[in-house]
Design a protein around this motif. Structure first.
Motif, PDB file in Angstrom:
ATOM      1  N   GLN A 287      48.900  82.005  79.376  1.00 53.09           N
ATOM      2  CA  GLN A 287      48.342  80.674  79.566  1.00 53.09           C
ATOM      3  C   GLN A 287      47.431  80.358  78.391  1.00 53.09           C
ATOM      4  OE1 GLN A 287      46.301  80.722  83.297  1.00 53.09           O
ATOM      5  NE2 GLN A 287      48.164  80.923  84.488  1.00 53.09           N
ATOM      6  N   GLN A 288      47.534  79.142  77.897  1.00 53.30           N
ATOM      7  CA  GLN A 288      46.668  78.730  76.800  1.00 53.30           C
ATOM      8  C   GLN A 288      45.250  78.570  77.317  1.00 53.30           C
ATOM      9  OE1 GLN A 288      48.002  75.318  74.646  1.00 53.30           O
ATOM     10  NE2 GLN A 288      46.278  75.347  73.255  1.00 53.30           N
ATOM     11  N   VAL A 289      44.303  79.053  76.542  1.00 49.07           N
ATOM     12  CA  VAL A 289      42.893  78.980  76.894  1.00 49.07           C
ATOM     13  C   VAL A 289      42.222  77.951  76.000  1.00 49.07           C
ATOM     14  CG1 VAL A 289      40.730  80.271  76.976  1.00 49.07           C
ATOM     15  CG2 VAL A 289      42.869  81.384  77.619  1.00 49.07           C
ATOM     16  N   VAL A 290      41.385  77.140  76.574  1.00 48.93           N
ATOM     17  CA  VAL A 290      40.667  76.118  75.810  1.00 48.93           C
ATOM     18  C   VAL A 290      39.415  76.748  75.210  1.00 48.93           C
ATOM     19  CG1 VAL A 290      39.478  73.906  75.952  1.00 48.93           C
ATOM     20  CG2 VAL A 290      41.529  74.318  77.320  1.00 48.93           C
ATOM     21  N   VAL A 291      39.251  76.580  73.897  1.00 47.54           N
ATOM     22  CA  VAL A 291      38.053  77.038  73.218  1.00 47.54           C
ATOM     23  C   VAL A 291      37.356  75.825  72.605  1.00 47.54           C
ATOM     24  CG1 VAL A 291      38.833  79.391  72.758  1.00 47.54           C
ATOM     25  CG2 VAL A 291      39.360  77.594  71.132  1.00 47.54           C
ATOM     26  N   PRO A 292      36.019  75.861  72.525  1.00 44.04           N
ATOM     27  CA  PRO A 292      35.276  74.684  72.064  1.00 44.04           C
ATOM     28  C   PRO A 292      35.233  74.542  70.544  1.00 44.04           C
ATOM     29  CG  PRO A 292      33.753  76.410  72.645  1.00 44.04           C
ATOM     30  CD  PRO A 292      35.128  76.928  72.968  1.00 44.04           C
ATOM     31  N   THR A 293      36.393  74.553  69.902  1.00 47.88           N
ATOM     32  CA  THR A 293      36.429  74.411  68.455  1.00 47.88           C
ATOM     33  C   THR A 293      37.831  74.026  68.005  1.00 47.88           C
ATOM     34  OG1 THR A 293      35.904  75.485  66.357  1.00 47.88           O
ATOM     35  CG2 THR A 293      37.007  76.833  68.018  1.00 47.88           C
ATOM     36  N   THR A 294      37.897  73.487  66.807  1.00 51.04           N
ATOM     37  CA  THR A 294      39.182  73.258  66.154  1.00 51.04           C
ATOM     38  C   THR A 294      39.297  74.130  64.909  1.00 51.04           C
ATOM     39  OG1 THR A 294      38.268  71.400  64.908  1.00 51.04           O
ATOM     40  CG2 THR A 294      39.363  70.885  66.991  1.00 51.04           C
ATOM     41  N   LYS A 295      38.309  74.986  64.676  1.00 49.58           N
ATOM     42  CA  LYS A 295      38.322  75.885  63.519  1.00 49.58           C
ATOM     43  C   LYS A 295      39.378  76.972  63.720  1.00 49.58           C
ATOM     44  CE  LYS A 295      33.403  75.242  62.616  1.00 49.58           C
ATOM     45  NZ  LYS A 295      32.090  75.895  62.524  1.00 49.58           N
ATOM     46  N   ASN A 296      39.791  77.585  62.617  1.00 50.74           N
ATOM     47  CA  ASN A 296      40.735  78.694  62.691  1.00 50.74           C
ATOM     48  C   ASN A 296      40.087  79.888  63.375  1.00 50.74           C
ATOM     49  OD1 ASN A 296      42.752  77.299  61.366  1.00 50.74           O
ATOM     50  ND2 ASN A 296      42.227  78.128  59.362  1.00 50.74           N
ATOM     51  N   LEU A 297      40.849  80.529  64.244  1.00 51.99           N
ATOM     52  CA  LEU A 297      40.387  81.729  64.940  1.00 51.99           C
ATOM     53  C   LEU A 297      41.049  82.929  64.275  1.00 51.99           C
ATOM     54  CD1 LEU A 297      40.755  80.399  68.591  1.00 51.99           C
ATOM     55  CD2 LEU A 297      38.788  80.218  67.058  1.00 51.99           C
ATOM     56  N   ASN A 298      40.236  83.896  63.840  1.00 52.47           N
ATOM     57  CA  ASN A 298      40.748  85.026  63.071  1.00 52.47           C
ATOM     58  C   ASN A 298      40.919  86.303  63.867  1.00 52.47           C
ATOM     59  OD1 ASN A 298      40.727  83.408  60.783  1.00 52.47           O
ATOM     60  ND2 ASN A 298      38.641  83.997  60.266  1.00 52.47           N
ATOM     61  N   CYS A 299      40.102  86.512  64.889  1.00 49.88           N
ATOM     62  CA  CYS A 299      40.160  87.777  65.617  1.00 49.88           C
ATOM     63  C   CYS A 299      39.618  87.586  67.023  1.00 49.88           C
ATOM     64  CB  CYS A 299      39.371  88.859  64.886  1.00 49.88           C
ATOM     65  SG  CYS A 299      37.671  88.398  64.485  1.00 49.88           S
ATOM     66  N   ILE A 300      40.063  88.462  67.904  1.00 49.04           N
ATOM     67  CA  ILE A 300      39.587  88.448  69.287  1.00 49.04           C
ATOM     68  C   ILE A 300      39.383  89.884  69.730  1.00 49.04           C
ATOM     69  CG2 ILE A 300      41.915  88.390  70.257  1.00 49.04           C
ATOM     70  CD1 ILE A 300      40.714  86.550  72.496  1.00 49.04           C
ATOM     71  N   GLU A 301      38.354  90.120  70.514  1.00 52.62           N
ATOM     72  CA  GLU A 301      38.018  91.472  70.958  1.00 52.62           C
ATOM     73  C   GLU A 301      37.470  91.398  72.379  1.00 52.62           C
ATOM     74  OE1 GLU A 301      37.075  95.606  70.859  1.00 52.62           O
ATOM     75  OE2 GLU A 301      38.415  94.395  69.650  1.00 52.62           O
ATOM     76  N   PHE A 302      38.030  92.200  73.278  1.00 53.24           N
ATOM     77  CA  PHE A 302      37.552  92.315  74.651  1.00 53.24           C
ATOM     78  C   PHE A 302      37.114  93.751  74.899  1.00 53.24           C
ATOM     79  CE2 PHE A 302      39.447  88.254  75.468  1.00 53.24           C
ATOM     80  CZ  PHE A 302      38.759  87.765  76.570  1.00 53.24           C
ATOM     81  N   PRO A 303      35.807  94.039  74.829  1.00 48.19           N
ATOM     82  CA  PRO A 303      35.352  95.399  75.122  1.00 48.19           C
ATOM     83  C   PRO A 303      35.386  95.723  76.616  1.00 48.19           C
ATOM     84  CG  PRO A 303      33.489  93.999  74.602  1.00 48.19           C
ATOM     85  CD  PRO A 303      34.728  93.186  74.350  1.00 48.19           C
ATOM     86  N   THR A 304      35.358  94.717  77.457  1.00 49.33           N
ATOM     87  CA  THR A 304      35.500  94.890  78.906  1.00 49.33           C
ATOM     88  C   THR A 304      36.451  93.805  79.400  1.00 49.33           C
ATOM     89  OG1 THR A 304      33.767  93.367  79.676  1.00 49.33           O
ATOM     90  CG2 THR A 304      33.042  95.580  78.996  1.00 49.33           C
ATOM     91  N   PRO A 305      36.938  93.907  80.612  1.00 49.54           N
ATOM     92  CA  PRO A 305      37.816  92.846  81.117  1.00 49.54           C
ATOM     93  C   PRO A 305      37.143  91.475  81.213  1.00 49.54           C
ATOM     94  CG  PRO A 305      38.084  94.826  82.426  1.00 49.54           C
ATOM     95  CD  PRO A 305      36.906  95.064  81.522  1.00 49.54           C
ATOM     96  N   GLN A 306      35.837  91.423  81.314  1.00 49.30           N
ATOM     97  CA  GLN A 306      35.135  90.153  81.459  1.00 49.30           C
ATOM     98  C   GLN A 306      34.499  89.646  80.171  1.00 49.30           C
ATOM     99  OE1 GLN A 306      35.217  88.237  84.302  1.00 49.30           O
ATOM    100  NE2 GLN A 306      36.747  89.770  84.808  1.00 49.30           N
ATOM    101  N   VAL A 307      34.018  90.542  79.323  1.00 49.53           N
ATOM    102  CA  VAL A 307      33.284  90.159  78.106  1.00 49.53           C
ATOM    103  C   VAL A 307      34.229  90.212  76.906  1.00 49.53           C
ATOM    104  CG1 VAL A 307      31.375  90.718  76.557  1.00 49.53           C
ATOM    105  CG2 VAL A 307      31.107  90.993  79.033  1.00 49.53           C
ATOM    106  N   GLY A 308      34.277  89.100  76.187  1.00 50.53           N
ATOM    107  CA  GLY A 308      35.125  89.025  75.006  1.00 50.53           C
ATOM    108  C   GLY A 308      34.489  88.191  73.913  1.00 50.53           C
TER     109      GLY A 308
END
Length: 139
Positions: A24-45
């Motif tokens: 599912q597409q997730v809405v993020v509050p930006t139109t800038k390029n996203l370079n990386c994503i990291e989830f250290p826990t299932p809830q915190v990313g």
């Protein structure tokens, strides 16, 4: 023959389970390029992006908020978060640049401390524990 039959059954079950997963597409509050994503826990990313963008979620990615961080000095033309690697919900590492170095946070991305400023084009970042990791680059 039994091994082959077992392997075929295992692959069939694995493939049918993979088809049941949906993205599912997730809405993020930006139109800038996203370079990386990291989830250290299932809830915190965390998401790192262009133009010094750092976003954080505490609800598994349902909502994202900009992090008002301190301590990172971006060089002109090098104001991107390139890689993020968090070893816990609060302790993490970031490469910014392509020329600005490696940083560490212990408070969930609010404050960052520079670790190294000599690497260029930081493209690899992997930490197994706090203070134990690898960074790769070129130049």
């Amino acid at each position: 023959m039994k091994k082959l039959l077992f392997l075929i059954c295992l692959l069939t079950v694995s493939f049918s389970n993979a088809q049941m997963l949906t993205w599912q597409q997730v809405v993020v509050p930006t139109t800038k390029n996203l370079n990386c994503i990291e989830f250290p826990t299932p809830q915190v990313g965390y998401i790192g992006g262009a133009d010094s963008l750092l976003l954080k979620t505490i609800d598994g990615g349902l909502t994202w908020n900009a992090v008002p961080y301190n301590g990172i000095s971006f060089l002109p033309g090098g104001d991107d978060f390139l890689k993020l690697d968090f070893v816990s919900a609060n302790i993490g590492y970031a490469t910014v640049g392509p020329y600005s170095g490696i940083y560490r946070t212990v408070d969930g991305g609010l404050n960052w401390t520079i670790l190294n400023t000599t690497l260029c084009f930081n493209q690899g970042l992997f930490f197994t524990a706090d203070g134990e990791g690898y960074v790769g680059g070129s130049g």
